[in-house]
Design a protein around this motif. Structure first.
Motif, PDB file in Angstrom:
ATOM      1  N   THR A  25      -8.147   1.229  -1.509  1.00 33.31           N
ATOM      2  CA  THR A  25      -6.845   0.567  -1.435  1.00 33.31           C
ATOM      3  C   THR A  25      -6.384   0.188  -2.838  1.00 33.31           C
ATOM      4  O   THR A  25      -7.129   0.320  -3.810  1.00 33.31           O
ATOM      5  CB  THR A  25      -6.907  -0.673  -0.537  1.00 33.31           C
ATOM      6  OG1 THR A  25      -7.928  -1.549  -1.026  1.00 33.31           O
ATOM      7  CG2 THR A  25      -7.243  -0.282   0.901  1.00 33.31           C
ATOM      8  N   LYS A  26      -5.168  -0.259  -2.933  1.00 35.06           N
ATOM      9  CA  LYS A  26      -4.578  -0.521  -4.251  1.00 35.06           C
ATOM     10  C   LYS A  26      -5.379  -1.576  -5.018  1.00 35.06           C
ATOM     11  O   LYS A  26      -5.866  -2.561  -4.454  1.00 35.06           O
ATOM     12  CB  LYS A  26      -3.130  -0.975  -4.083  1.00 35.06           C
ATOM     13  CG  LYS A  26      -2.405  -1.179  -5.407  1.00 35.06           C
ATOM     14  CD  LYS A  26      -0.967  -1.616  -5.222  1.00 35.06           C
ATOM     15  CE  LYS A  26      -0.076  -0.457  -4.843  1.00 35.06           C
ATOM     16  NZ  LYS A  26       1.364  -0.840  -4.892  1.00 35.06           N
ATOM     17  N   ARG A  71      -3.733  -2.158   6.297  1.00 35.70           N
ATOM     18  CA  ARG A  71      -3.884  -1.777   4.882  1.00 35.70           C
ATOM     19  C   ARG A  71      -4.629  -0.445   4.756  1.00 35.70           C
ATOM     20  O   ARG A  71      -4.219   0.437   4.000  1.00 35.70           O
ATOM     21  CB  ARG A  71      -4.628  -2.881   4.135  1.00 35.70           C
ATOM     22  CG  ARG A  71      -5.024  -2.520   2.711  1.00 35.70           C
ATOM     23  CD  ARG A  71      -5.714  -3.686   2.036  1.00 35.70           C
ATOM     24  NE  ARG A  71      -4.742  -4.646   1.532  1.00 35.70           N
ATOM     25  CZ  ARG A  71      -5.053  -5.864   1.112  1.00 35.70           C
ATOM     26  NH1 ARG A  71      -6.297  -6.297   1.193  1.00 35.70           N
ATOM     27  NH2 ARG A  71      -4.113  -6.666   0.646  1.00 35.70           N
ATOM     28  N   ARG A  82      -0.889   7.025   2.282  1.00 34.29           N
ATOM     29  CA  ARG A  82      -0.379   7.224   0.916  1.00 34.29           C
ATOM     30  C   ARG A  82      -1.151   8.330   0.197  1.00 34.29           C
ATOM     31  O   ARG A  82      -0.556   9.178  -0.480  1.00 34.29           O
ATOM     32  CB  ARG A  82      -0.453   5.908   0.131  1.00 34.29           C
ATOM     33  CG  ARG A  82       0.016   6.034  -1.312  1.00 34.29           C
ATOM     34  CD  ARG A  82       0.116   4.667  -1.992  1.00 34.29           C
ATOM     35  NE  ARG A  82      -1.046   3.845  -1.767  1.00 34.29           N
ATOM     36  CZ  ARG A  82      -2.185   3.946  -2.471  1.00 34.29           C
ATOM     37  NH1 ARG A  82      -2.311   4.854  -3.413  1.00 34.29           N
ATOM     38  NH2 ARG A  82      -3.186   3.119  -2.218  1.00 34.29           N
ATOM     39  N   GLU A 125       0.813  -1.217   0.000  1.00 35.32           N
ATOM     40  CA  GLU A 125       0.000   0.000   0.000  1.00 35.32           C
ATOM     41  C   GLU A 125       0.848   1.269   0.000  1.00 35.32           C
ATOM     42  O   GLU A 125       0.431   2.303  -0.517  1.00 35.32           O
ATOM     43  CB  GLU A 125      -0.947   0.007   1.202  1.00 35.32           C
ATOM     44  CG  GLU A 125      -2.091  -0.968   1.104  1.00 35.32           C
ATOM     45  CD  GLU A 125      -3.022  -0.696  -0.086  1.00 35.32           C
ATOM     46  OE1 GLU A 125      -3.196   0.486  -0.470  1.00 35.32           O
ATOM     47  OE2 GLU A 125      -3.560  -1.674  -0.629  1.00 35.32           O
ATOM     48  N   ALA A 170      -3.027   2.922   3.244  1.00 33.29           N
ATOM     49  CA  ALA A 170      -3.640   3.547   2.070  1.00 33.29           C
ATOM     50  C   ALA A 170      -4.047   4.993   2.369  1.00 33.29           C
ATOM     51  O   ALA A 170      -3.885   5.886   1.533  1.00 33.29           O
ATOM     52  CB  ALA A 170      -4.849   2.737   1.620  1.00 33.29           C
TER      53      ALA A 170
END
Length: 741
Positions: A187-188, A125, A132, A87, A129
């Motif tokens: 999230t990714k 996670r 980020r 992430e 996220a």
């Protein structure tokens, strides 16, 4: 990085971090409490809604992840690092994981129930996220590039079109990112995963393979002394008299500590404590409060029922039973088990300036913190528990109790005290997996299908929670008294679409020993009875066990995992038992079992291959096949580790493990009286993983253990025509069953 080595200084040396402060306003200002751990002048938060509780970004470009879930030797630390690195778009070698330190990590609940990834990993996670996205926003402001024109890569935010980027460290060096975790954060995309879903070498294995790993049993703190607790000869015995002079001659003796029925020796050296504990003259009362072991199941049936939990009710099962073409009836039982941890429990505690620090292998450091606070009368903020991985921990074994021992003694002697349990302590005094008794009835229609199913489970009262500490109990200190054997009613209900079903759990007011969780609590015992009895139904119907399950199963993912197990095990459709040449001593068979864990996650199917020596009654499991769908897989190699461990350990439990006891105490106090599987008999485990990258990740730490007992029982039936309904399947039980065929 092991959590105990993380100091304020080491955190400061990492440079800037994502941190926020918190207040202790409202508490007594004079109360002694641990100061908030600081990074770059700010307090390290632990609130579960704060991003900074879960991660910190250092000036060296590294990330530190703070996990309330801990690695019990199952590879969770590696998986957590993968999730965070994915992430944050960082290489995994630039991610450090700190685990289970109550001063540094958020309370994510105990490490149990296969929830480490499903809950703890998902929370990390989301925090990563959220961080980020905020880093991209900061970079957008600094670079003058719209956020959608930026990309994160290798710890840097850079323009997609090219040009100079900016590192995470540069973005946060002037302050903190005081923001809450966004539980709805995007999230990714799994399609872009570079680490998640790939096998990554476990971070802990190199040091373990080379003997350099520091287990709790190896851990040391400056000024530490050693203690041994002298246990009563019977669980409920009281200490009537004590002759302290009987050990006064032992060199290095520091103190004989007695508080109520708690008795211990503290010495400068461990061997001195061991010698004194063995030589001290103490007189204990008699106590015979346990049931007779050979009447255990009569005792269970006669135990007061506090309530009935109806875990499923479809149609009118009782009425339907009377209208079916054929009725089957059986009772299954599952013995009392001890954890049998290879390394006996250990802990170190230190009282200093009114504060308690405990180094422990507890899988529930935040809950243990509360227990130690209650036991000592301290505020929870005055207690810090720091996780150090133990040599042997799954389920709630003796590690928390060793911590209670050490805390009591450290307060008395005023020095750091290490308490190391003996093998007899571990087998005799850890809380036990309680006995389980199940009665089942099934009615088959003219085609052999299950038309009615009625089952009754005799299980302890209680739910997941703290098990009372034995030190607090013996010393008469405040402690929790409620039983907490885990959520043992799970998987009493069935995953199959039968028209009439009623499953009831009779919750018992008491159980012979302190009950606790042992891997797959309740789910293993309940699945054993359900899947073995379903096999009885298939045999009565003359049906292939796999086809019999498929015709009653409507869940597509469950059907897929059964199809997958049939492929890897090369299942040949036929009824059981096998019609093979039975002229030799060794008979061979295979058995199937299936579970949808707690009926809401992780699908597992397994096939056991067994060899039964009908002359000796000995059972071997040379191979075991297992197929699992646990949703999104983080580390395939780590999941296979879990499957291997579950199958091997549960084969041991099924074939040979059983606590023995007399009217006063446990008598299976060593490996001779409580044997476990040894290397020559470890089965070859063949696995198939069904990865679903776009689905939620589910747990892998427990579910595959649930299928083992029934698979082995069904395989023994397939080989011999004898049905084993009582765990463990000892040679004596096997020979008795064979004589009845």
């Amino acid at each position: 990085m092991n959590a105990p080595h993380l100091s304020r200084r080491s955190l400061l040396l990492q440079g800037s971090a994502l941190v926020v402060g918190f207040s202790l306003a409202g508490r007594n200002a004079a109360a002694q409490t641990f100061a908030p751990v600081a990074t770059n002048g700010f307090a390290k938060p632990v609130a579960p809604d704060q991003v900074d509780s879960f991660l910190a970004l250092g000036a060296d470009g590294r990330a530190t992840i703070f996990s309330g879930k801990v690695d019990l030797g199952t590879g969770i630390r590696t998986a957590m690092a993968q999730i965070a690195a994915e992430e944050l778009d960082l290489p995994i070698d630039r991610v450090t994981v700190v685990q289970g330190d109550t001063a540094l990590t958020p309370d994510q609940g105990p490490t149990y129930g296969s929830l480490s990834i499903q809950k703890g990993g998902v929370e990390i996670r989301q925090a990563a996220a959220t961080a980020r996205i905020r880093l991209v926003q900061l970079a957008s402001e600094r670079l003058g590039v719209p956020a959608n024109g930026l990309v994160t890569e290798n710890g840097t935010v850079r323009p997609k079109a090219g040009g100079q980027g900016i590192t995470y460290a540069e973005l946060v060096k002037d302050g903190r990112l005081d923001l809450k975790v966004d539980p709805a954060v995007a999230t990714k995309d799994p399609a872009a995963f570079a680490l998640v879903g790939k096998s990554v070498a476990r971070l802990d294995i190199p040091e373990k393979m080379t003997g350099r790993f520091t287990y709790m049993q190896d851990y040391r703190v400056p000024g530490m002394v050693h203690a041994r607790v002298v246990r009563p000869p019977a669980i409920g015995a009281t200490l009537e008299s004590l002759d302290e002079t009987s050990v006064a001659h032992i060199p290095g003796l520091i103190q004989v500590v007695r508080q109520g029925n708690f008795l211990a020796i503290v010495a400068e050296k461990e061997w001195a404590a061991v010698k004194a504990a063995g030589q001290i003259k103490a007189v204990w009362s008699k106590w015979e409060g346990l049931p007779e072991q050979d009447k255990l199941w009569q005792h269970v049936r006669s135990t007061k029922v506090t309530k009935d939990d109806v875990t499923s009710s479809t149609g009118d099962a009782e009425a339907a039973l009377g209208q079916t073409a054929r009725t089957l009836e059986a009772s299954y039982d599952f013995a009392i088990h001890t954890h049998g941890s290879i390394g006996p429990s250990c802990a170190i505690a230190e009282f200093k300036d009114g504060l308690l620090t405990c180094w422990t292998a507890s899988q529930m450091t935040h809950a243990l913190r509360k227990q130690l606070a209650a036991m000592t009368g301290l505020a929870p903020e005055s207690v810090r528990c720091i996780y150090v991985e133990g040599s042997g921990c799954y389920g709630r074994n003796g590690h928390e109790d060793a911590a209670g021992d050490a805390a009591l003694l450290a307060r008395v002697v005023g020095r750091p005290v290490r308490v190391q349990w003996s093998r007899a302590d571990e087998h005799g005094w850890d809380p036990k997996g309680p006995p389980t008794l199940i009665d089942l009835k099934a009615g088959l229609d003219a085609q052999g299908n299950v038309a009615a199913w009625v089952s009754q489970f005799h299980v302890p009262e209680g739910a997941a929670g703290n098990v009372p500490l034995v030190a607090a109990d013996l010393a008469g200190l405040p402690h929790e008294t409620a039983m907490a054997p885990g959520n043992v009613i799970q998987n009493s209900a069935l995953p199959y679409a039968f028209p009439n079903v009623r499953t009831v759990c009779h919750r018992l007011a008491s159980t012979p020993f302190r009950p606790s969780w042992i891997r797959t609590p309740g789910r293993m015992q309940n699945t054993f009875a359900n899947e073995a009895f379903l096999d009885e139904c298939a045999a009565a119907a003359g049906a292939d066990p796999l086809e019999y399950r498929l015709r009653a199963l409507k869940d597509p993912r469950g059907i897929e995992v059964l199809r997958r197990i049939s492929e890897i095990a090369q299942w040949q459709a036929r009824p059981s038992p096998a019609k093979e040449d039975a002229s030799g001593d060794v008979l061979r068979g295979r058995g199937l079992s299936y579970v949808k864990y707690e009926l809401n996650r992780t699908y597992v199917a397994g096939v056991a291959e067994v060899e039964v020596n009908r002359r000796t009654g000995q059972v071997r499991v040379p191979r075991f096949f297992v197929a699992q769908d646990c949703g999104q897989i983080i580390n395939p190699d780590g999941v296979r580790n879990q499957l291997d461990g579950n199958i091997i350990q549960t084969v041991s439990r099924v074939l040979m493990e059983e606590v023995t006891f007399d009217r006063g105490a446990v008598t299976s106090l060593d490996w001779a009286s409580y044997p476990i599987l040894t290397f020559p008999d470890v089965p070859v485990v063949v696995t198939a993983l069904i990865d679903r990258p776009t689905e939620k990740p589910w747990g892998a730490g427990e579910p595959s253990a649930a299928i083992v007992p029934a698979a082995v029982s069904n395989a023994i039936f397939d080989a011999t025509g004898a049905r084993l309904r009582s765990v463990p399947f000892t040679p004596a039980k096997v020979k008795a069953a064979l004589q009845g065929t």
